[in-house]
Design a protein around this motif. Structure first.
Motif, short mmCIF file in Angstrom:
data_model
loop_
_atom_site.label_atom_id
_atom_site.label_comp_id
_atom_site.label_asym_id
_atom_site.label_seq_id
_atom_site.Cartn_x
_atom_site.Cartn_y
_atom_site.Cartn_z
N VAL A 113 0.85 -1.19 0.00
CA VAL A 113 0.00 0.00 0.00
C VAL A 113 0.89 1.24 0.00
O VAL A 113 1.40 1.66 1.04
CB VAL A 113 -0.94 0.01 1.22
CG1 VAL A 113 -1.91 1.20 1.13
CG2 VAL A 113 -1.71 -1.29 1.32
N LYS A 114 1.09 1.78 -1.19
CA LYS A 114 1.91 2.99 -1.34
C LYS A 114 3.28 2.83 -0.70
O LYS A 114 3.75 3.69 0.07
CB LYS A 114 1.18 4.21 -0.77
CG LYS A 114 -0.13 4.52 -1.49
CD LYS A 114 -0.85 5.69 -0.87
CE LYS A 114 -2.17 5.96 -1.61
NZ LYS A 114 -2.93 7.08 -1.02
N HIS A 123 -5.24 -2.87 5.86
CA HIS A 123 -5.56 -1.90 4.82
C HIS A 123 -7.01 -1.44 4.94
O HIS A 123 -7.29 -0.23 4.89
CB HIS A 123 -5.31 -2.51 3.45
CG HIS A 123 -5.90 -1.72 2.32
ND1 HIS A 123 -5.48 -0.45 2.00
CD2 HIS A 123 -6.91 -2.03 1.44
CE1 HIS A 123 -6.19 0.00 0.97
NE2 HIS A 123 -7.06 -0.94 0.63
N ASP A 127 -7.03 2.36 6.03
CA ASP A 127 -7.05 3.20 4.83
C ASP A 127 -8.45 3.45 4.27
O ASP A 127 -8.59 4.13 3.24
CB ASP A 127 -6.19 2.56 3.72
CG ASP A 127 -4.76 2.34 4.18
OD1 ASP A 127 -4.27 3.15 4.99
OD2 ASP A 127 -4.13 1.35 3.75
N ASP A 195 -7.80 1.99 -3.54
CA ASP A 195 -6.54 1.97 -4.28
C ASP A 195 -6.72 1.10 -5.52
O ASP A 195 -7.03 -0.09 -5.41
CB ASP A 195 -5.42 1.41 -3.39
CG ASP A 195 -4.04 1.58 -4.01
OD1 ASP A 195 -3.93 1.39 -5.25
OD2 ASP A 195 -3.09 1.88 -3.29
N GLU A 197 -4.58 -0.21 -7.61
CA GLU A 197 -3.64 -1.32 -7.71
C GLU A 197 -4.04 -2.47 -6.79
O GLU A 197 -3.91 -3.64 -7.15
CB GLU A 197 -2.23 -0.84 -7.38
CG GLU A 197 -1.66 0.14 -8.41
CD GLU A 197 -0.22 0.48 -8.15
OE1 GLU A 197 0.35 -0.05 -7.17
OE2 GLU A 197 0.34 1.29 -8.92
#
Length: 347
Positions: A113-114, A123, A127, A195, A197
């Protein structure tokens, strides 16, 4: 009839005129709802959806699926019934995705994650923001919530989830899904996430997990038969090796002896060794057949569309949210002017 139509038109025009007379109230409602829409739109996270499209094989049980389809057409049986002994057919795949047992196994999937490595559980917990419109519901649920007696544990027990784990489970359940197109029999696996991705990564992971789940189920009996055949073959091999060694040892020790009694014993040992060898060969064939059965029952999925990182958000655009709130403001003003104002401000 014409008079009735005209009277209805006049009534509608009169109502519109009545609402328009109080333009300040209309502007106030619209402005207030637009401000609320802006708050909702700006605090809402963008969501991205990635999907994988699979075409499963017609059946893993030979002609059984065709017979089941014919039976279902004439009203006999349902789902995977009929001659198909497979209890997990494509119609059940969405239920698998919704089950807690399946979702809990996704908690520990590692993600990037980033630049930070997190589990899927972390996550979702860290997030993902709660939508602002869900706050009243959360506050009410906290007011009437009972004290939790379950202690937080690193090992997740699907049978007894904590409140936090159950909340994460519900969030994942809403973010993933599996749809079956009954017309084409295609399976669409999708994942929605903040996200893009991670959405693509999880869609590919879910595809693999579904294939693994179905494969393990359909080959369970065949794998049990193979393990049993393998065990029997190993035991038969040991018995044959003992008989062979016994025959070889006795033959070597008495190779120069010409007595009929000794020759008779050698022949008996040789016959016994041959019987043990035949049994060993037969069990080896059974083991190979069981191995072939595993391959036969292993389902095949053709991937028509692989997971790709989505470029556009799948959530409602912020401009649309503001427009929808503005329209809601107009309706609220109409209700206020025509109905509620008389109740609250009686002359």
């Amino acid at each position: 009839m014409d008079n009735i139509k005209k009277s209805k038109e006049i009534d509608i025009l009169a109502l519109v005129a009545k609402v328009w007379e109080k333009k300040k109230t209309l502007y106030a409602f619209v402005a207030g709802f637009v401000c609320l829409g802006l708050v909702v739109a700006l605090t809402q996270q963008k969501l991205y959806t990635a999907n994988v499209v699979l075409a499963p094989e017609a059946t893993s049980m030979g002609m059984s699926q065709n017979l089941s389809d014919i039976a279902s057409m004439i009203g006999i049986g349902s789902g995977g019934g009929g001659n198909n002994i497979d209890a997990i057919y494509p119609d059940v795949y969405p239920e698998i995705f919704a089950s807690s047992d399946f979702i809990v196994k996704l908690f520990d999937i590692p993600l990037n994650v980033k630049g930070v490595t997190k589990t899927y559980y972390r996550h979702i917990k860290e997030d993902t923001r709660t939508p602002i419109l869900s706050y009243p519901k959360l506050w009410i649920s906290k007011l009437f919530a009972k004290k939790e007696n379950i202690k937080q544990s690193k090992v997740v027990n699907p049978y007894r989830l904590t409140k936090e784990q159950d909340g994460i489970c519900d969030a994942i359940r809403k973010s993933i899904g599996c749809q079956l197109n009954k017309g084409t029999s295609l399976i669409d696996i999708y994942v929605t996430d903040t996200d893009p991705e991670i959405a693509a990564c999880m869609a590919d992971t879910l595809k693999s997990r579904l294939q693994e789940y179905i494969t393990l189920y359909r080959t369970k009996k065949a794998r049990q038969d193979y393990d049993n055949a393998k065990k029997i073959n190993a035991e038969a091999k040991v018995i044959y090796e003992r008989a062979r060694q016994k025959y070889a040892s006795y033959s070597d020790a008495n190779k120069d002896v010409q007595l009929a009694s000794f020759q008779s014993i050698i022949e008996e040992l040789e016959n016994d060794m041959q019987l043990k060898f035949n049994n060993y060969t037969e069990t080896a064939q059974q083991m190979r057949k069981a191995e072939e059965k595993i391959q036969e029952n292993t389902p095949a999925f053709t991937e028509l569309q692989s997971a790709t990182v989505p470029l556009r958000a799948s959530s409602t655009p912020r401009s649309i949210i503001v427009i929808m709130f503005a329209i809601a403001g107009v309706f609220a003003d109409v209700v206020w002017v025509l109905f509620l104002q008389k109740l609250f401000f009686k002359k």
